[in-house]
Design an enzyme around this catalytic site. Structure first.
Site, mmCIF file in Angstrom:
data_model
loop_
_atom_site.group_PDB
_atom_site.id
_atom_site.type_symbol
_atom_site.label_atom_id
_atom_site.label_comp_id
_atom_site.label_asym_id
_atom_site.label_seq_id
_atom_site.Cartn_x
_atom_site.Cartn_y
_atom_site.Cartn_z
ATOM 1 N N HIS A 310 0.835 -1.199 0.000
ATOM 2 C CA HIS A 310 0.000 0.000 0.000
ATOM 3 C C HIS A 310 0.873 1.253 0.000
ATOM 4 C CE1 HIS A 310 -3.232 -2.691 1.296
ATOM 5 N NE2 HIS A 310 -4.101 -1.691 1.134
ATOM 6 N N ASN A 341 8.301 -3.537 3.362
ATOM 7 C CA ASN A 341 6.890 -3.376 3.659
ATOM 8 C C ASN A 341 6.552 -3.704 5.110
ATOM 9 O OD1 ASN A 341 4.074 -3.031 3.133
ATOM 10 N ND2 ASN A 341 3.866 -5.233 2.800
ATOM 11 N N ASP A 440 14.215 18.220 -0.606
ATOM 12 C CA ASP A 440 14.970 18.573 -1.816
ATOM 13 C C ASP A 440 15.492 17.329 -2.508
ATOM 14 O OD1 ASP A 440 14.647 21.316 -1.786
ATOM 15 O OD2 ASP A 440 16.483 21.699 -0.640
ATOM 16 N N ASP A 449 7.241 18.824 -7.497
ATOM 17 C CA ASP A 449 7.210 19.975 -6.596
ATOM 18 C C ASP A 449 6.216 19.627 -5.506
ATOM 19 O OD1 ASP A 449 7.215 22.381 -5.305
ATOM 20 O OD2 ASP A 449 6.582 23.588 -7.028
ATOM 21 N N GLU A 463 12.409 22.394 2.911
ATOM 22 C CA GLU A 463 12.799 21.311 2.015
ATOM 23 C C GLU A 463 14.288 21.006 2.040
ATOM 24 O OE1 GLU A 463 11.169 22.141 -1.832
ATOM 25 O OE2 GLU A 463 9.118 21.700 -1.178
#
Length: 472
Positions: A310, A341, A440, A449, A463
């Site tokens: 998921h 997972n 970033d 973005d 960021e």
């Protein structure tokens, strides 16, 4: 004196009224300041738009009262004509006059559709928020190459009989969807609408109208907010099969037909999204994809050595059985190494749910990158005879805020943001915190973005940082 005709009203009452407008401290203004031209709004018994310094739109239908907030994305329902008419949308019934739901390339939109309003048209709700509203956020932009226009938020407190201006005039001057938020803090039953006030035949697009409520979104109270508050990371739409936009009540995503997996999934998480519904374990093909797209089935993963991983977790959507089932569409799944997972990835998911139990709300964007991972059967670049790409890594970005409203404007340079990029391999560290990186770095990896709706100054600070909060 100017009147706007409403075509579905039972009868019209036209009168010039003098009312008072309340400021945030409920002080009265003069009658001269309050005097405006009455405007007739369709779907109402009578309608005078008056000045009122508290914002929001909703048109009322007594059979469809709401007590919790919502985001109207205009992705459901159809209206191709500017003629006034009601349309059933995901949030309820709306009335659009001199307005339609557009899907052209010139329509500015999140996803495939947005409302388009011309002249002095409007879009109003035909149902009440029966417990009031805390805030109203509206995304707006110019249509195509049209000139600038202005619009107002309007509100009705008497089931659509009378309408009031809320907040200041908003000028739409850009072809980029920008967000304006009205802090209404209204406790009465209310409905809201958007009314175009200037610009003549210039058209504007209105999308993602988000309303939060005191019962489901008041300050300090957990809410179900928009799953796409901070923007569409890849500008996904419906024209590119490898960046195909899908929106459900419980998450939004960009699907990649060539890979057979999502590129990214975006969702909001608070305790309002969790409850007692069990895991349905009902993996299913997503038939909402175009018929010529590859539509994965659960059997495509059988014997591959990779889990059906998921992106938006099942346990993040347990407030209803239907919500939990929504997470099992195969468009929310990608081939994930079991050690990723079931260990590091699961540990991070559990940590997110610990954060919301502590009174926080999270805005999460997560996805896959690269190709080639190591599962139980060893390394593989694809499964299902090449139809499904095995990612090289799974990444996730989490913005953490205390429960509240007006989330975009609450983000500051001190807001906590967690970013991870976890290799899709067996034998990796069980601690997700060892894979922390910067937003970033994730953006450089993916080309997305991730927080386009945050101011550039704040975004740059957030960021570039790597989260270093100690993890128990």
């Amino acid at each position: 004196m100017k009147f706007i005709k409403l075509k579905t009203v039972v009868f019209y009452v036209f009168s010039l009224v003098f009312i008072y407008s309340c400021s945030n401290n409920n002080e009265l203004i003069t009658e001269e300041e309050a005097r405006v031209n009455p405007i007739s709004i369709q779907g109402s018994i009578s309608s005078d738009v008056r000045h009122y310094d508290n914002q929001g739109p909703h048109d009322h239908n007594h059979s469809t009262e709401r007590s919790t907030g919502f985001t109207e994305t205009f992705e459901t329902g159809s209206k191709s004509s500017y003629a006034g008419a009601s349309v059933n949308l995901s949030s309820g019934s709306w009335y659009l006059d001199d307005a339609l739901i557009g899907s052209l390339s010139n329509d500015r939109k999140f996803g495939s559709y947005s409302s388009r309003i011309r002249n002095t048209g409007y879009a109003i709700m035909q149902f009440n928020m029966d417990n009031g509203a805390t805030s109203v956020s509206v995304r707006h932009a110019k249509y195509g190459s049209d000139g600038s226009s202005s619009w107002r938020l309007i509100a009705s407190f008497d089931n659509g009989a009378s309408w009031y201006y809320v907040g200041e005039t908003v000028n739409t001057t850009s072809t980029t969807l920008n967000t304006v938020t009205f802090e209404v803090n209204e406790t009465r039953a209310v409905r809201y609408g958007v009314y175009k006030t200037s610009g003549g035949s210039n058209r504007i697009n209105i999308d993602n109208i988000e309303i939060t409520t005191s019962s489901g979104g008041g300050s300090g109270t957990a809410a179900q907010d928009s799953n796409l508050t901070f923007g569409n990371p890849s500008d996904a739409g419906t024209s590119n099969s490898n960046n195909y936009f899908l929106s459900r009540d419980d998450y939004t995503l960009s699907y990649n037909n060539s890979r057979g997996t999502p590129n990214w999934v975006s969702w909001h998480l608070s305790t309002a999204w969790t409850g007692d519904s069990p895991r349905c374990n009902c993996f299913r093909q997503d038939t909402s994809l175009p018929s010529n797209f590859f539509r994965a089935t659960t059997s495509d993963y059988t014997g591959s050595g990779f889990d059906r991983g998921h992106i938006c977790p099942s346990a993040d959507r347990t407030y209803s059985d239907a919500a939990n089932a929504n997470t099992f569409f195969m468009t929310n799944i990608a081939p994930q190494a079991p050690d990723n997972n079931q260990r590091s990835w699961a540990s991070l998911e559990n940590y997110c749910r610990e954060l919301i139990r502590e009174g926080n709300e999270l805005h999460i964007i997560s996805g896959v990158a690269g190709s080639g991972g190591t599962g139980r059967n060893g390394f593989s670049s694809t499964i299902d005879n090449g139809n499904i790409t095995v990612p090289d890594s799974f990444w996730k970005v989490i913005l953490v805020l205390p429960n509240g409203t007006n989330d975009i404007n609450r983000v500051s340079t001190s807001t906590r943001v967690i970013a991870v990029n976890i290799p899709n391999d067996q034998g990796i560290s069980t601690s997700w915190s060892s894979f922390r990186t910067s937003v970033d770095a994730i953006e450089n990896l993916t080309g997305y973005d991730l927080f386009e709706n945050i101011s550039n100054t704040v975004e740059a600070a957030l960021e570039s940082r790597v989260d270093d909060v100690p993890i128990n």
